[in-house]
Design a protein around this motif. Sequence first.
Motif, PDB file in Angstrom:
ATOM      1  N   GLY B  98       0.840  -1.187   0.000  1.00  0.00           N
ATOM      2  CA  GLY B  98       0.000   0.000   0.000  1.00  0.00           C
ATOM      3  C   GLY B  98       0.876   1.238   0.000  1.00  0.00           C
ATOM      4  N   SER B  99       0.313   2.353  -0.433  1.00  0.00           N
ATOM      5  CA  SER B  99       1.118   3.572  -0.494  1.00  0.00           C
ATOM      6  C   SER B  99       0.455   4.675   0.307  1.00  0.00           C
ATOM      7  CB  SER B  99       1.258   4.008  -1.952  1.00  0.00           C
ATOM      8  OG  SER B  99      -0.027   4.169  -2.495  1.00  0.00           O
ATOM      9  N   ASP B 100       1.277   5.651   0.671  1.00  0.00           N
ATOM     10  CA  ASP B 100       0.743   6.823   1.373  1.00  0.00           C
ATOM     11  C   ASP B 100       0.312   7.870   0.367  1.00  0.00           C
ATOM     12  OD1 ASP B 100       1.025   5.941   3.975  1.00  0.00           O
ATOM     13  OD2 ASP B 100       3.178   6.361   3.940  1.00  0.00           O
ATOM     14  N   ASP B 101      -0.295   8.919   0.889  1.00  0.00           N
ATOM     15  CA  ASP B 101      -0.743  10.010   0.025  1.00  0.00           C
ATOM     16  C   ASP B 101       0.426  10.630  -0.730  1.00  0.00           C
ATOM     17  OD1 ASP B 101      -3.502  10.090   0.436  1.00  0.00           O
ATOM     18  OD2 ASP B 101      -3.140  10.856   2.466  1.00  0.00           O
TER      19      ASP B 101
END
Lengths: 482, 101, 500, 683
Positions: B98-101
């Motif tokens: 998953g990735s951050d903003d």
Amino acid sequence: MTLTYDWWLLAPVLVPGVGALLVLVVDAIAPRLGRVHWALTAGLLLVGAATVIPGLLPSADNPRRTLCLSDGSCLYAVDHVGAGLQFTALVSAAVIVLLALPIRVPTERAPVQAALLLTATAGASGVVAARDLTSWLVTLELATVPTVALVALRARRSATDGALSLLTTSLVSFAITAMGAALWFAATGTVQLGGDAVLAASHDADSRRILALAVVFIVAGVGFKLSLVPFHAWTPEAFGGASVPIGGFLAVTSKVAALGALLVIFRGVSVLGTSALAAIGVLAAISMTVGNVMALREQQALRFLAWSTISQAGWVVLPLAAVSSHAVRAAAGYLVVYALATLVAFAVVTALAHSDGRNHATRLASYGGLLRRRPLLGVTLALALLALMGLPPAVVGLVAKVLALGPVAGGRLWPLAIVAAVNAMLGVAVYLRWLRILFGAPTDPGTHDRLHPVHLAVVAIGLAALVVTSIAPQLLLGLVGR
Amino acid sequence: MIHPVLPMLLVGILFGVGLYGVLARRNAVLVLIGVELMLAAAGLLFVTVGSLTADPLRAGQSMTVFIITIAAAEIAVALAVILAVFRARGNIDVSQRGSDD
Amino acid sequence: MVAALLAAPLAPIVAGLALVAGDRVPRAVSRHTAYAVSLAATLISLLAAALIAYDRPSLNRPWVPEVGMRLHLAVDGISVPLLLMTAAVGVLVVIHARHEQPGGGTPGTFFGCLLLVIGGGIATFLVQDAISFFLAFEVVLVPMWVLINRFGDPKDASERARAAATFVLYTVLGSTLMLVGILTMVFASGTADLATLARHPLPAGQQTVVAAILLIGLAIKVPIWPLHSWLPRAHTIAPTAGSMLLAAVLLKMGTYGIVRLVIAPLPAGVERLAPYVATCAVIGIVWGGLVCLVERSLKRLIAWSSVAHMGFVVLGLMSGTAIGLQAALFANIAHGVVSALLFAVVGGLKHRWGGDDLSVARRALRDVSPRLSLALVIGLAASLGLPGLAGFWGEVLAIFGAWNPGGDRSTGWFRLLAAVAAVGAVLAAAYALRVLRIVWMGDADGGRPLPPSPESDARGGELVVVTVLGAATVVLGVLPIILLNTTSGAVDHLMAVVGR
Amino acid sequence: MPSASRLDTQSLALDLVLQPSHLVVLLPAAVSVLILVLTRRSARGAFVIAAIGGLLGLLAAAALLAQQARGGAVADPRTIGELKVGPALAVPLRLQVDRLMVLVAVAVALVSLVVQVFARWYLYSDPRYRQFAATVGLFTAAMQLVVLSGDVLLILVGWELMGWCSYLLIGHESERAKARRASYKAFLVTRIADAPFAIGLAVLALGARSTSIPQIVQHWQSAAADHGTALTAALLCVICAVAGKSAQVPFQDWLPDAMEGPTPASALIHAATMVAAGTVVLAKLVALLELSGTARVVLTIVASVSMVGAAVLAFCQHDLKRLLAWSTVSQVGLMLLGLAVLPVREPADLGISHLLSHAMFKALLFLLIGWLSVLVGGTIVERQSGALSKHLAVRWLVGIGLLALAGVPPLVGFVSKDLIVDEAARRGVDGDVSARIAFVALVCVVALTAAYTTRMWLILVHRTGRQRVVVREAVEDSYDIRDVGIVEMLAGSPQVDVHGRPLRRDEPMPPVVDDDDDGPLPEPQPGAGARTGLQLLAILSIVGGALIFSPMLEVDWENANLWLIGASLVLMAAVALLVRLMSIGTVYGDAAARLPLPLRSSASRGFDVDAGYVGLVARPVVALARGVARLEGGLDRGVQALPALVTRVAGAGFRLHTRRPTSGLVAVALGVVLVGLMGVIWW
């Protein structure tokens, strides 16, 4: 076959449920109303909450039933704890809606979000009162599935990642829960969740074993929704990705639904005695510890709140490890306090994200000197964190901790009690980190927009609620009965 | 009338295969299929047990119907999400960070 | 009179919250206002405490029925001295804080936190309900954390944070364990009322576990060796006013808790555990004494001496005799007064010297600052147990009490402990004189005594504080009967309940 | 008239809350409080308070004596009231007024008053005079408390307070490192010896269920048969403390070092207060001492060894003040032997009578050596040699003091010492072991005392060669010998004050009383009051022995063994002659100069016992302290490592949380298995 209907009793489920349809209908008739949908939703939720109020009165019957079959068993029953949880779910959803109201989203998305939110709330409100496997399973999923969509609707990469994580876990959990339900049916031969069938099944060694398996499958399934470790991996992803109010919805309303679901099962199994639920104690201990330890190093505010939710979930189910008459009320009472504190924290984060920009609200470091920069937000957030820590001046948090530890200590589950004590300490360390940042040197976000009046009002009301309930915690705890 | 052991065995096999699929596949749609298998196992168990008991409500059968319905609803949401994921990053690999903003 | 019961804890707490919360709205509270408000609040509190001590009113009404909490405020002979001491030290601390207000934050926050700690302390000694006791216990934590973390020694921010965190985490662990113990008792007997708890003890078999949990929890607060390591750190860093409160008020909560929550309701459990706890206490006496012999930081040294002194208190408590209990209650108060005095003096010295390293050669304090040096001499002399000063009676009676322990406690072991404690008292003399030799007599050799420099001597608020505390030390030492007579009724009652 | 009815003129009984016995304790204490509170840097004010307070204290003691003689004294006056510490122990905290202790109280008050008055002159230019006077007041009060106490806790109070006051007095000149060390050592050594004291008192008091001394004595007299071991242990503890306070072996070494204090302080410590307190306490418990043979033997051995060893050391000292200090150790040993050889069931008259006589002549000697040290600028043999030949005013007084110390009849020292020797001989003949040991030691001490007093006298009156030359020249150059003062001839050596610094001319000189005969020779000497006090002490040293004829002391003086007296006199004379022979031809008239130098230097250092203290106690304790501090550091580091540990665990946690949906699913699967296992196992 006839069923009795008590519409007033069903209203907390029906109002949001029908409201979801209404929102869609309104959108079909008059598209692109935008914020009107949110306002309508908030109104509907508050109306729903209002219909619960008679059940909250101490004079109300305990429990109140409807959807009763001719043989006297009822599919829907609301006791004081249930009413309290319904009320919490509805009010928290309304607050979430109010928080979401000022946020600009594409106008075609607003009614969808509102409808999803209403549906999930209806599920949350319903699962609390479900007394048979069918409605329990249906309402539980009603409360779960829309949240996946709600997370995804922010339509950023991080949001879809979070949604995917949530989705996969929720699907598997649903499958496990369904399997558990099937095993339950196999063991007891009925879809009723009442204690009589369980008691009858426990006399036979085979069905006892199957029942045990059923219970652990169901606990595992609900554990996902409560973010109990090891079913928690989705939580930081979803919180970090979703828009801030939706994070709040996952943290509060969803948790109400999950605990409600667990309590329904718990009531059924508690006739079997304590060892059946030792697993809950272990999960609680692991959740608290993992949540706290991970939060100690987390740098993102939303993910921090996710870890905090995980550890608080441990506290919520902690009393259930001890089977006693107090356990249910203790768990519900703790949840209500947790809901208030977490909602307030999310309100502050939302308000800040809205006025300073999301980037200035998601990093913990950006809260530097908030007490000096924005005293109202700072004080409110500090009080909410103190409530989560369980330290005065947020007396309500402390009372909640007393409540949660009570059954464990009363049941003399020493190892669990000691783990809880250690986690109380870790929790303080966790929240003190944030508190210290609030006290620390200010960081300048560059923008100095005023708070949106709705946010301002919500934060102020939240602060007032924390203060009032700290002086008189019984106002809040009274929601789940005496 | 078949002996209930056979359906029970099938329930176990289906659930196991489904779980394996969920854990082993990296394609989100295949994961969905694994979940469907697990749900099918649950449904089968309901039906089997329902046929063994004389429940006036026919709860076993009706539960199966409910499960199928819920599963359908979930699949709808799931496909929507998978679509969104595909739009966002060009694949539907569930083993991607998953990735951050 | 009931108003006094409420005013005593609430005046400082409300004023403190107002100062902290109102600090930024719309602008920072001025130092003068903060001081005036604080002084007024603590004076009201002291007045109310005096009224309570005189009239002994009682207030008992439900508060949070969900957890069995009642608003039950009352006092007896055991709590009255602690109450009065806390209220009085509160006033002095506020006066001292005006004299020496550290940087690091606004006056409003500083005074507000002081008031919150004082109010929490007063509340602790007023409540008669086990769960409210826990609540009052916790009230002091966050303000104390702020005091250490923000207003502590300005030199080292990371050490400040560490000291504050160590303090608060240790204490929270202790108090949560205490809560577990409390809740066990509350669940077993169905009430949280301290007096009722004492009347309906748990079955003997269960008492040991509960007593162990409670004692571990409270041992952190007291602190009893080996759970003491937060104390020197916190004291070294905390501002002078914070150190005074920490020593005079916070540590007392621990021993008071032992009396109320362990000794009274769990006599059988205490009897089982007493040898172990007493052994730890005596190890603490010797341990603290030895560390003081080589400690270089003056403030830390005084903190260590607290560990040793609290060892005497715990030894007395664990002896299971009326003598030991009386001794412990006396030593408790005595330590409160003496350590407040010492921290006031030592904090003042650190402020003047810009550090408290004993290895730096300085001019003889007796020549430079006669008044301050007199206060230091009184404090250290009391600390070494000199008769005529407060420290003596508690320690000597604790040894007397431990010599013939009550109940089925092992007499031989307790006699050994008493003997070791007596040796620990010698160590107290050694380190107290070490400090006097270095600080009071000075390191500089030869030459005529230098003329005093009045500008560096105690003046104004500081003089008031050290004078009052010094006088209290002397009065307690010369007339121990004031205190012993106050507590004796309650102690006899307690011993009757415990069954000796 | 209420006040008229309150005083019974017949018995002098006083019907008031405040008895003379209270005043005896309170007035000196009031002195110290008043000085600290009322005076601000005014030495004169402090002196007025001290003198008046001391005088009133002496008057109160005298009144108490009168009361006691007429039978009107309250035997057990209340003090602050009974301490309530539960049923197991009564703590009445009463005083105890009896015959012997009243005498001691008078002596203490007298010595204290003389010391106060003398100190004003001696410390005239000392900026810390106020503190000194206050401390002396407190010291006196503490001693009076011990003397008059009827409660072991009150004894402990006075006992410890005295230790503290001695600390303050010895460390008076704290700008000197030696004074700092000496005071530290004095307090610590006595405090170490006191550690068993509290235990011993606890045993005695808890056994009797009361801290009242009469009750303790009564209880143990009946319980000694059953609990002999406990009694012996308790008494040994008490003896240990007594040995500490009275500087007996093995705690003796603090006392000579205590000479770092100003001389008036030494006079107070040695003559009346601290050192004598051990005797007083044992005298109060003497009835118990007779019940425990072991304790008596131990006491006898300790006292004998101290007595003889200290006498030997006294003879070898290079510093005359230290000589006097060691003689104190020796004399206190004598007192303690007086208690140890006491006839069965007799009050402690023997020990106390020697205490009284010692108080007189030792105070006299110390104050005189202080005076002399001001005159000649030091107390070492080289300075003091010939001091008396230069300063005749002091000569008679010193002579009286030394004769009394040596025990020459009919001076007071002889009377009290001979009574003890007599009793030891008598009981030794009866077959008492401790009496036999005591007798042997006493014979040695009689000889040794004669030796060191003779030595001191010879040093003091010695005329150096230079002096003789100067005197001869002066006689030859002068028409009128009477006008030539010896001091004037020595004017080449400047006057120094007590710190060894030259006296500045602009400072106010001590008041000089003009003496018609001596002419206008400015020789520093104490004021008239102090000199009167010294003369009073001297007179008492001469005639004080008559006290044994009074009913206040019940001693058996009628059956004195005249043969024994004669023998001891012959012995003393022989020793004196020997010492005189040894001193001939030495530079300073010092008989000890004939002894080998290593012996003298080692003896001057007290046979290096100090090194033993350091090596056996101080170093190990400090090493232990360092070890503990290291352990503590380890403990602290361990605690502080926990956060780092948790952070590392969290780091591992972050690695486990890969943020991939699949790992979440694996966790769920594992969780199901885990929960399932728990469910199946625990069901």
